[in-house]
Motif scaffolding. Structure first.
Motif: not given
Length: 288
Positions: A273-283
């Motif tokens: 949940l804290r990975h940059p891709w999730i933070v930036s793309r996961g809304g």
């Protein structure tokens, strides 16, 4: 929550409707609360076929499913976990009244699209799945069968919900889990190897789901279950250029960290949940 009375007690409290799905061991039907009219679903698992099987684990899992599912979904639970509303059991069957998720499952969504999911959509789904797993793991529950077929959508809200706790296990007192449980393409290497394992097996499976959403294929392939298991044990993770040409480096980094054979280095659901891709793309799914 009722725990006895079987189908007779079930029919006193719920009006049963048409079949809307079926699995290895039972069927799912639409149902309605006799008291409120709320639309729900009931999953019914007959015990006789499980008793006739040579593996007693299947019957044991069916009988413990209500307890483990209730632990995972008791309020206040994650909005991305299918909630268990009532359970009925007798000598013949186990009946679980659960959320009605009539928006289909992830496998059907990918199949209907006929194309890969864009990264922002894959990230949103991955974030909701990680949120569900993190919530279960905080309560000491490992799902052990994360796959697209068990990832359901609420038609009204579009939210993803993790369902089917038929293979789930409780590890909350620090106990290690064991047993070859899960679906070949999605099962973690430590499970295949016959070792004791922890809740990060769910993160591996979620990593396979993410790989599939981004590429349209699975990372470890074989024509038979033994061949798939051999590929999983080898754990050679590749990103074929043709399938991953448009996939960002950040997305591939997350896949690598989820499909890490070294369990100590594999991300937890909370870390996903804290990975940059999730933070930036996961809304806003990350905040759920």
């Amino acid at each position: 929550m009722p725990g006895t009375g079987g189908e007779e007690a079930l029919r006193q409290q719920y009006v049963l409707g048409e079949e809307i799905g079926h699995g290895r061991f039972g069927v799912v039907r639409r149902c309605y609360s006799a008291a409120t009219g709320e639309a729900l679903a009931v999953k019914s698992t007959p015990k006789a076929p499980l008793r006739d099987k040579s593996d007693p684990l299947d019957l044991a899992l069916a009988e413990q499913e209500p307890k483990v599912h209730l632990l995972a979904s008791a309020p206040p639970c994650s909005p991305h976990v299918v909630a268990l509303h009532a359970a009925f059991e007798d000598a013949h069957a186990v009946h679980l009244v659960i959320d009605l998720c009539d928006g289909g499952d992830l496998f059907s969504l990918i199949s209907a699209r006929g194309r890969l999911l864009p990264e922002h959509e894959a990230a949103r789904i991955a974030a909701q799945l990680a949120s569900a797993l993190a919530a279960c793991h905080r309560r000491g529950v490992a799902h052990r069968d994360v796959k697209p077929d068990n990832l359901l959508f609420d038609a009204a809200t579009g939210a993803l919900k993790l369902g089917d706790f038929g293979s789930a296990e409780w590890f909350g007192d620090g106990r290690a889990m064991s047993g070859l449980v899960g679906t070949p393409y999605y099962v973690a290497p430590e499970v295949v190897a016959g070792r004791e394992y922890g809740e990060k097996v769910d993160v591996w499976s979620a990593g396979v789901v993410l790989y599939m959403m981004l590429s349209g294929t699975v990372p470890f392939y074989g024509a038979t279950a033994p061949e798939i298991f051999e590929a999983v044990l080898r754990g050679t993770l590749r990103f074929p250029p043709r399938a991953f040409a448009s996939v960002s480096p950040e997305a591939k980094d997350l896949v690598r960290r989820m499909l890490c054979r070294d369990v100590s280095r594999r991300l937890s659901a909370e870390q996903v949940l804290r990975h940059p891709w999730i933070v930036s793309r996961g809304g806003n799914a990350v905040a759920d």
